[in-house]
Design an enzyme around this catalytic site. Sequence first.
Site, PDB file in Angstrom:
ATOM      1  N   PHE A 153       0.844  -1.196   0.000  1.00  0.00           N
ATOM      2  CA  PHE A 153       0.000   0.000   0.000  1.00  0.00           C
ATOM      3  C   PHE A 153       0.882   1.251   0.000  1.00  0.00           C
ATOM      4  O   PHE A 153       0.595   2.232   0.670  1.00  0.00           O
ATOM      5  CB  PHE A 153      -0.947  -0.019   1.214  1.00  0.00           C
ATOM      6  CG  PHE A 153      -1.816  -1.247   1.269  1.00  0.00           C
ATOM      7  CD1 PHE A 153      -2.907  -1.377   0.428  1.00  0.00           C
ATOM      8  CD2 PHE A 153      -1.521  -2.287   2.138  1.00  0.00           C
ATOM      9  CE1 PHE A 153      -3.696  -2.523   0.449  1.00  0.00           C
ATOM     10  CE2 PHE A 153      -2.305  -3.437   2.171  1.00  0.00           C
ATOM     11  CZ  PHE A 153      -3.396  -3.555   1.331  1.00  0.00           C
ATOM     12  N   ARG A 155       2.699   4.571  -1.277  1.00  0.00           N
ATOM     13  CA  ARG A 155       2.450   5.670  -2.218  1.00  0.00           C
ATOM     14  C   ARG A 155       3.794   6.168  -2.725  1.00  0.00           C
ATOM     15  O   ARG A 155       4.727   6.335  -1.928  1.00  0.00           O
ATOM     16  CB  ARG A 155       1.746   6.832  -1.503  1.00  0.00           C
ATOM     17  CG  ARG A 155       0.340   6.538  -1.086  1.00  0.00           C
ATOM     18  CD  ARG A 155      -0.112   7.492  -0.025  1.00  0.00           C
ATOM     19  NE  ARG A 155       0.738   7.415   1.164  1.00  0.00           N
ATOM     20  CZ  ARG A 155       0.694   8.265   2.184  1.00  0.00           C
ATOM     21  NH1 ARG A 155      -0.136   9.278   2.158  1.00  0.00           N
ATOM     22  NH2 ARG A 155       1.495   8.117   3.223  1.00  0.00           N
ATOM     23  N   GLU A 156       3.876   6.393  -4.015  1.00  0.00           N
ATOM     24  CA  GLU A 156       5.123   6.943  -4.550  1.00  0.00           C
ATOM     25  C   GLU A 156       5.379   8.278  -3.879  1.00  0.00           C
ATOM     26  O   GLU A 156       4.460   9.049  -3.636  1.00  0.00           O
ATOM     27  CB  GLU A 156       5.008   7.136  -6.070  1.00  0.00           C
ATOM     28  CG  GLU A 156       5.105   5.825  -6.791  1.00  0.00           C
ATOM     29  CD  GLU A 156       5.160   5.988  -8.300  1.00  0.00           C
ATOM     30  OE1 GLU A 156       5.747   6.974  -8.784  1.00  0.00           O
ATOM     31  OE2 GLU A 156       4.611   5.114  -8.986  1.00  0.00           O
ATOM     32  N   LEU A 269     -10.154  13.674  -1.357  1.00  0.00           N
ATOM     33  CA  LEU A 269     -11.340  14.402  -1.806  1.00  0.00           C
ATOM     34  C   LEU A 269     -10.904  15.683  -2.505  1.00  0.00           C
ATOM     35  O   LEU A 269     -11.654  16.643  -2.568  1.00  0.00           O
ATOM     36  CB  LEU A 269     -12.237  14.742  -0.602  1.00  0.00           C
ATOM     37  CG  LEU A 269     -13.093  13.612  -0.040  1.00  0.00           C
ATOM     38  CD1 LEU A 269     -13.862  14.083   1.189  1.00  0.00           C
ATOM     39  CD2 LEU A 269     -14.096  13.099  -1.093  1.00  0.00           C
ATOM     40  N   LYS A 270      -9.663  15.702  -2.980  1.00  0.00           N
ATOM     41  CA  LYS A 270      -9.146  16.914  -3.595  1.00  0.00           C
ATOM     42  C   LYS A 270      -9.554  16.949  -5.067  1.00  0.00           C
ATOM     43  O   LYS A 270      -9.185  16.064  -5.846  1.00  0.00           O
ATOM     44  CB  LYS A 270      -7.623  16.908  -3.440  1.00  0.00           C
ATOM     45  CG  LYS A 270      -6.987  18.210  -3.669  1.00  0.00           C
ATOM     46  CD  LYS A 270      -6.422  18.811  -2.363  1.00  0.00           C
ATOM     47  CE  LYS A 270      -5.953  20.218  -2.558  1.00  0.00           C
ATOM     48  NZ  LYS A 270      -6.989  21.227  -2.518  1.00  0.00           N
ATOM     49  N   ALA A 271     -10.308  17.980  -5.414  1.00  0.00           N
ATOM     50  CA  ALA A 271     -10.767  18.104  -6.803  1.00  0.00           C
ATOM     51  C   ALA A 271      -9.666  18.707  -7.667  1.00  0.00           C
ATOM     52  O   ALA A 271      -8.785  19.406  -7.173  1.00  0.00           O
ATOM     53  CB  ALA A 271     -12.000  18.998  -6.846  1.00  0.00           C
ATOM     54  N   GLY A 276      -3.687  10.104 -11.716  1.00  0.00           N
ATOM     55  CA  GLY A 276      -2.844   9.506 -12.750  1.00  0.00           C
ATOM     56  C   GLY A 276      -1.930   8.506 -12.074  1.00  0.00           C
ATOM     57  O   GLY A 276      -2.240   7.990 -11.008  1.00  0.00           O
ATOM     58  N   CYS A 279      -0.731   3.278 -10.856  1.00  0.00           N
ATOM     59  CA  CYS A 279      -1.546   2.394 -10.016  1.00  0.00           C
ATOM     60  C   CYS A 279      -3.036   2.559 -10.265  1.00  0.00           C
ATOM     61  O   CYS A 279      -3.688   1.646 -10.767  1.00  0.00           O
ATOM     62  CB  CYS A 279      -1.197   2.628  -8.560  1.00  0.00           C
ATOM     63  SG  CYS A 279       0.527   2.275  -8.220  1.00  0.00           S
TER      64      CYS A 279
HETATM   65  C1  UGA Z   1      -1.631   4.573  -4.856  1.00  0.00           C
HETATM   66  C2  UGA Z   1      -2.219   4.277  -3.463  1.00  0.00           C
HETATM   67  O1  UGA Z   1      -2.477   5.492  -2.761  1.00  0.00           O
HETATM   68  C3  UGA Z   1      -1.285   3.387  -2.643  1.00  0.00           C
HETATM   69  O2  UGA Z   1      -1.895   3.046  -1.398  1.00  0.00           O
HETATM   70  C4  UGA Z   1      -0.986   2.122  -3.455  1.00  0.00           C
HETATM   71  O3  UGA Z   1      -0.095   1.262  -2.757  1.00  0.00           O
HETATM   72  C5  UGA Z   1      -0.366   2.511  -4.795  1.00  0.00           C
HETATM   73  O4  UGA Z   1      -1.298   3.338  -5.504  1.00  0.00           O
HETATM   74  C6  UGA Z   1      -0.084   1.249  -5.570  1.00  0.00           C
HETATM   75  O5  UGA Z   1      -1.026   0.551  -5.953  1.00  0.00           O
HETATM   76  O6  UGA Z   1       1.086   0.873  -5.706  1.00  0.00           O
HETATM   77  P1  UGA Z   1       0.178   6.333  -5.814  1.00  0.00           P
HETATM   78  O7  UGA Z   1      -0.211   5.841  -7.167  1.00  0.00           O
HETATM   79  O8  UGA Z   1       1.610   6.467  -5.473  1.00  0.00           O
HETATM   80  O9  UGA Z   1      -0.453   5.362  -4.670  1.00  0.00           O
HETATM   81  O10 UGA Z   1      -0.472   7.754  -5.668  1.00  0.00           O
HETATM   82  P2  UGA Z   1      -1.571   8.503  -4.779  1.00  0.00           P
HETATM   83  O11 UGA Z   1      -0.916   9.353  -3.767  1.00  0.00           O
HETATM   84  O12 UGA Z   1      -2.577   7.549  -4.288  1.00  0.00           O
HETATM   85  O13 UGA Z   1      -2.219   9.471  -5.884  1.00  0.00           O
HETATM   86  C7  UGA Z   1      -2.819   8.955  -7.084  1.00  0.00           C
HETATM   87  C8  UGA Z   1      -3.335  10.077  -7.945  1.00  0.00           C
HETATM   88  O14 UGA Z   1      -4.511  10.640  -7.392  1.00  0.00           O
HETATM   89  C9  UGA Z   1      -2.377  11.255  -8.160  1.00  0.00           C
HETATM   90  O15 UGA Z   1      -2.413  11.611  -9.532  1.00  0.00           O
HETATM   91  C10 UGA Z   1      -2.958  12.359  -7.307  1.00  0.00           C
HETATM   92  O16 UGA Z   1      -2.650  13.657  -7.790  1.00  0.00           O
HETATM   93  C11 UGA Z   1      -4.437  12.064  -7.418  1.00  0.00           C
HETATM   94  N1  UGA Z   1      -5.243  12.571  -6.301  1.00  0.00           N
HETATM   95  C12 UGA Z   1      -5.029  12.131  -5.032  1.00  0.00           C
HETATM   96  C13 UGA Z   1      -6.256  13.482  -6.541  1.00  0.00           C
HETATM   97  O17 UGA Z   1      -6.493  13.908  -7.698  1.00  0.00           O
HETATM   98  N2  UGA Z   1      -7.020  13.929  -5.513  1.00  0.00           N
HETATM   99  C14 UGA Z   1      -6.817  13.507  -4.230  1.00  0.00           C
HETATM  100  O18 UGA Z   1      -7.564  13.936  -3.324  1.00  0.00           O
HETATM  101  C15 UGA Z   1      -5.786  12.584  -3.990  1.00  0.00           C
END
Ligand code: UGA
Length: 449
Positions: A153, A155-156, A269-271, A276, A279
């Site tokens: 789980f 996050r990058e 919940l950030k719009a 992207g 994952c």
């Molecule tokens: C995600 C999951 O959060 C991890 O728990 C999981 O382990 C990982 O995928 C995986 O499967 O390996 P990650 O892809 O690194 O992690 O990125 P996130 O921080 O989850 O963000 C994903 C995307 O959602 C980003 O583009 C971010 O800008 C966007 N986002 C996030 C939003 O547009 N709004 C938000 O409120 C949060």
Amino acid sequence: MRLTVIGCGYVGLVTGACLAAAGHEVHCTDIDEKRIDMLKAGKVPIYEEHLDEVLKHAVAEKKIFYTADTSEAIRATDVIFICVGTPPKESGEADLSAIDHVAREIATQARGPKLVVEKSTVPALTGIQLQKALSAYSRNGDIKFQVASNPEFLREGTAVGDFFHPDRIVVGVENEKSAAVMREVYAPILERKFHCPVHRGKCPTGNSAELLITTINSAELIKHASNSFLALKISYANVISDLCERIGADVEQVTHAMGLDPRIGTQFLKAGLGFGGFCFPKDIQAFIHLAGTVGVDFEMLRAAEKVNKQRIDRYFEKIHKALWVIRGKRVAVLGLAFKANTDDIRFAPALEVVRRLLDEGAEVLASDPEAISKTKAVFPAVRYHEDPYETLKGADAALVCTEWKLFRELDWERARKLMARRLVIDGRNLYSPKAMQDLGFEYYSFGRP
Ligand code: UGA
């Protein structure tokens, strides 16, 4: 304990490095010899905060070893973590050929029993196939292979911290013996017996993570169900944001108040420009595909995916409205990575923005603290500057596409003197509309008046 990690990509390196920092002896291997040579030379092939430090420490302590010889790594230990890639096929289904290849290698190279742990993100029911492949290719029927699923789980950008301070550790096993091995693997993490590079001796106290022992099928499902739910949450916030624009409400106020209900929670919940990365977009597709194969229609996820794709259209509606004609305009794109603190540009919304700007004839300048060199290979026609102020010189518009701290804290007073036109179209809602207007900017963002 002695452990093997197959696949030195992002997940494999973070897993290997952190387990080594937790005191295990870790043997890492990869079919990419160049990658192994790089690691042996002390270079880290990916950008991930704290990873180089953890790896360096593990090498110095003789806790991590790299080899391009897979059979050597397989024979070195009895617990093997599979961390190879599972990219999407055209159909959205996950391509599991690398997992199949590794299963075959383990089955033919092993000289004793092994616990084979799936760490790569895989669709449910992969564990059963993995077990079948291990038995089918085994050279010696006497060797017993056990399979476990241990989804990550991480996050990058915060992966090292996430590994050391998880919310939960999920382990899917077939029997108590495998569960006991996995408990031993994670004991130093649960008991906080590691050197944490993130907090440097000041790790947050509070409850330690729970180690959940489940069936293999459940563990596999937990991973996809979690990622898809988070993606669903983001798309939900984005639809609320569209609604806010139509009826004159403020999405930040709405989602903040929603999130204070602990059943909802404020995160994800950030719009804005939407999700992207490698994952969410691929996991959501793989989950829809998996559900389809067993006769479950996951319409809800399809809708979330559609909403996400439309974010770029929504953004371009704003760009067209503000800029009118795009052809010939000088546009500064701030942010290329799919999110802050990573150099990863895979499925980054910013890249789609750049592609459309170029298609429409804009002169594109771009800035990102980490992702320039990767983006250059995709869009050589763009002019890149690490310094965002250089990018903004003479620009007709600034488009904010990634939520980097550097951009959040940008000095717009300085920037406005550099730009040809004071126009900011913020895809990540980083600034206060009032503050930007007070500075004389024409400012647009998502879901805010
Ligand atoms: C995600 C999951 O959060 C991890 O728990 C999981 O382990 C990982 O995928 C995986 O499967 O390996 P990650 O892809 O690194 O992690 O990125 P996130 O921080 O989850 O963000 C994903 C995307 O959602 C980003 O583009 C971010 O800008 C966007 N986002 C996030 C939003 O547009 N709004 C938000 O409120 C949060």
